[in-house]
Design an enzyme around this catalytic site. Structure first.
Site, short mmCIF file in Angstrom:
data_model
loop_
_atom_site.label_atom_id
_atom_site.label_comp_id
_atom_site.label_asym_id
_atom_site.label_seq_id
_atom_site.Cartn_x
_atom_site.Cartn_y
_atom_site.Cartn_z
N GLY A 76 127.51 66.33 77.46
CA GLY A 76 127.16 67.09 75.98
C GLY A 76 125.95 66.66 75.37
N GLY A 107 128.22 62.03 69.92
CA GLY A 107 129.16 61.03 69.66
C GLY A 107 129.68 60.55 70.96
CB THR A 137 127.35 55.92 72.53
OG1 THR A 137 126.26 56.34 73.45
CG2 THR A 137 127.12 54.43 72.72
CG HIS A 165 101.71 82.75 57.74
ND1 HIS A 165 101.05 83.11 59.12
CD2 HIS A 165 102.77 82.19 58.30
CE1 HIS A 165 101.76 82.59 60.17
NE2 HIS A 165 102.96 81.98 59.55
CD GLU A 166 105.07 80.18 55.72
OE1 GLU A 166 106.24 80.67 56.11
OE2 GLU A 166 104.43 79.80 56.36
CG HIS A 189 107.09 83.83 58.89
ND1 HIS A 189 107.23 84.19 60.29
CD2 HIS A 189 106.32 82.84 58.87
CE1 HIS A 189 106.14 83.69 60.82
NE2 HIS A 189 105.68 82.70 60.01
CG ASP A 204 104.55 81.24 63.21
OD1 ASP A 204 105.38 80.64 63.06
OD2 ASP A 204 103.77 81.94 62.23
#
Ligand code: ADP
Ligand code: ZN
Length: 619
Positions: A219, A224, A226, A441-442, A445, A517
């Site tokens: 996995g 988890g 260990t 730019h943001e 998106h 990007d």
């Protein structure tokens, strides 16, 4: 000097320092050395006869002693003005008795009441000081040699050094139990069965059942594995020996194998017990691959030793080997043969219920504010594994402590999530132009994310610099995604290109801000084409080498295929970019609204973003 070299020679001043210390200590213990006058033998005899000598001692031909009155030699205005020897005045002296001196010195001395000592008069040095000054440097050097040999082979080679470094898990007051593991219930059930084997071996043996020798946990990191192995030992109340497989591989061939032997020996002596081998793929990679050169023999020997040890189990020892790997596909098939790691358990990232349960475990000792809804946190953290969630809670607790809060609030948790997912805020001053570019730019998106059907909803838009990025648009799915459709992936590429497209539209040019990007878009496109059979020209075959980590892989992909792959990636990205352009241009008014709002508020929440852009939030 390279960094490594600098590190290597750090011990030089250390050694010099030790030697100097040794010398100082020896000198100090010896006490101050009195200044001595060196007399010719004839002068010495004169002094004896004039009764000026109190006592002497001798060693070979050297005689040392003390005088009643100080003597100066060479005499200041003597008959032999010596330019080479400075006159010394002292009450202690040294002289050399010529071998041919045929006088009866002893008689002369006793006639003049001179005490003859057995020991050097002013060299009453204790035994340990003599030993220290005599053997100190040698002992020091031997010690250092031992230290370096030990370090070079990291516990290898010379006798007694090839012991395994596996730490015996000393059962703490409260051992780890399955109660500390959440969200992977199926796996825990498998483990309970093994606990039963360990606790009641007789019951299984009577029925002729074969107790598994090896359990392979596979996995992704942080799920988890260990923790499970540790809980297994805790529940069964047996000793736990843990080692990372990579620790076995050292420079010296043969050491790995001997460590494995040692580890199994210890575990057998403590049986019933559990051996935990982490990162099994580090030694358990398939043999004879194109990667096999350098360090290969050692790995193979170590692997063989593990196989030998496991084959040697009759099943009655009560030793169970639990191994973990996140790359089961590269394991040597020999490991998976019956009688070895024949029980395989895959540990998957938790779903929403699992995440909630894990959050519950890790917030047990954290005072939570009344507004905290762990279910809600679980719903916005798809893809996060146990280790991430623990980290998230920890980060939130730190934030609360920093703000001198008594409890951890919902805001602490969401802020911590942003920090974990987007990186910490960076305090740099951006000019208005840069801020506008970033906002455009943001917003680009965000527009694609909000208007493209099937895309992940936009959770947050921000033009506060974080990590490497100047701004960020954060999207995440409403539900956990297990498989991604081609149209969804195309949407992801389109969204990634939305920022660039918006800049192009508004300023006619693009900034360097779009670099990551492009990398994202290309990476998705490449996997679509070569791993997921989503391109018509390539068709449903996989063109990826199954071992991305080996740069030496002899490619199975022909030159021609590679050209086709590149062309397909380009085509895919071009199509997505056109699509992005269409979407952003069609929604330019919305884009402008978002840009204005971003410049004013810097950060927009999901609700704000959809409201300002006047986009219906599709369910
Ligand atoms: P792996 O071995 O799979 O890489 P670890 O067992 O080392 O992962 O996980 C690291 C830590 O993350 C654990 O010590 C535990 O605190 C937390 N953790 C991981 N998975 C879980 C889980 N399923 N339930 C509770 N805590 C978990
Ligand atoms: Zn971007």
């Amino acid at each position: 000097m390279t960094k490594a070299a600098t590190k290597r020679f750090k011990w030089v001043p250390f050694v010099i320092g030790l030697l100097v210390l040794n010398w100082i200590a020896a000198a100090a213990a010896r006490g101050p050395q009195p200044r001595r006058v060196t007399l010719p033998y004839t002068t010495f005899v004169e002094q004896v006869t004039s009764a000026n000598v109190v006592s002497i001692s001798s060693r070979g031909a050297t005689i040392e002693g003390t005088l009643k009155n100080k003597v100066t030699y060479p005499p200041k205005q003597g008959p032999i003005p010596s330019s080479t020897q400075k006159p010394v005045t002292a009450s202690v002296f040294r002289t050399e008795r010529p071998t041919f001196a045929d006088d009866d010195l002893l008689q002369l001395l006793s006639d003049n009441n001179v005490t003859v000592d057995a020991e050097p008069i002013d060299r009453k040095i204790s035994l340990w000081v003599q030993l220290l000054s005599g053997f100190g440097p040698t002992i020091l050097l031997l010690g250092l040699m031992y230290f370096f040999v030990r370090r070079a082979s990291a516990g290898a080679g010379l006798g007694g050094l090839n012991k395994s470094k596996a730490d015996l898990y000393v059962p703490p007051e409260k051992p780890t139990t399955f109660a500390s593991v959440a969200g992977i219930d199926e796996v825990v059930d498998d483990m309970r069965e093994i606990v039963d084997f360990l606790k009641h071996p007789a019951r299984y043996q009577e029925l002729g059942g074969v107790i598994p020798k090896g359990v392979l946990l596979t996995g992704p990191p942080g799920t988890g594995k260990t923790l499970l192995a540790r809980a297994l030992a805790g529940e069964a109340e047996v000793p736990f020996f843990a080692a990372a497989a990579s620790e076995f591989i050292e420079m010296i061939v043969g050491v790995g194998a001997s460590r494995v032997r040692d580890l199994f020996e210890k575990a057998r002596a403590a049986a019933p017990s559990i051996i935990f081998l982490d990162e099994l793929d580090a030694i358990g990679r398939a043999r004879g691959g194109p990667m096999s050169f350098g360090g290969h023999d050692e790995r193979e020997q170590t692997l063989n030793q593990i196989l030998t040890e496991m084959d040697g189990f009759t099943g009655n020892e009560g030793v169970i080997v639990v191994a973990a790997t996140n790359r089961p596909e590269v394991l040597d098939p020999a490991l998976l043969r019956p009688g070895r790691f024949d029980r395989r358990v895959s540990v998957n990232p938790p779903d929403i219920n699992g995440r909630e349960a894990i959050l519950r475990i890790h917030t047990r000792k954290v005072p939570l504010g009344p507004d905290v809804d762990l279910r809600a946190i679980a719903s916005i953290t798809p893809g996060m594994v146990g280790a991430d969630l623990r980290n998230l809670v920890n980060e939130a607790a730190l934030r609360a402590a920093r703000g001198h809060e008594k409890t951890v609030s919902s805001a602490d948790l969401t802020d911590a999530l942003e920090r974990v997912q987007l990186g910490a805020e960076r305090h740099i001053v951006m000019s208005l132009l840069e801020r506008t570019q970033t906002a455009v730019h943001e917003a680009g998106h965000a527009i694609v994310g909000m208007t493209l059907p099937g895309a992940d909803p936009v959770r947050k838009i921000s033009i506060i610099p974080r990590g490497q990025a100047l701004g960020v648009t954060f999207q995440s799915p409403d539900k956990d995604r297990y498989a991604m459709s081609e149209s969804y992936l195309r949407g992801r590429i389109t969204g990634a290109l939305g920022g660039r497209v918006a800049e192009q539209l508004k300023f006619g040019e693009i900034t360097t801000g779009a670099e990551s990007d492009l990398a994202t878009a290309t990476a998705i496109a490449r996997r679509m084409v070569s791993n997921w059979g989503m391109s018509d020209a390539i068709g449903p075959v996989t063109m990826a080498s199954d071992d991305e980590q080996s740069p030496f892989e002899v490619s199975v992909v022909s030159e021609h295929s590679r050209e086709v792959i590149d062309a397909e990636i380009r085509l895919l990205i071009d199509e997505c970019e056109k699509n992005a352009h269409v979407l952003v241009s069609a929604n330019e008014a919305r884009l402008d609204l978002l840009v204005a709002a971003l410049l004013e508020h810097e950060t927009l929440s999901e609700a704000d973003a959809y409201r300002i852009a006047k986009v219906e939030r599709s369910e």
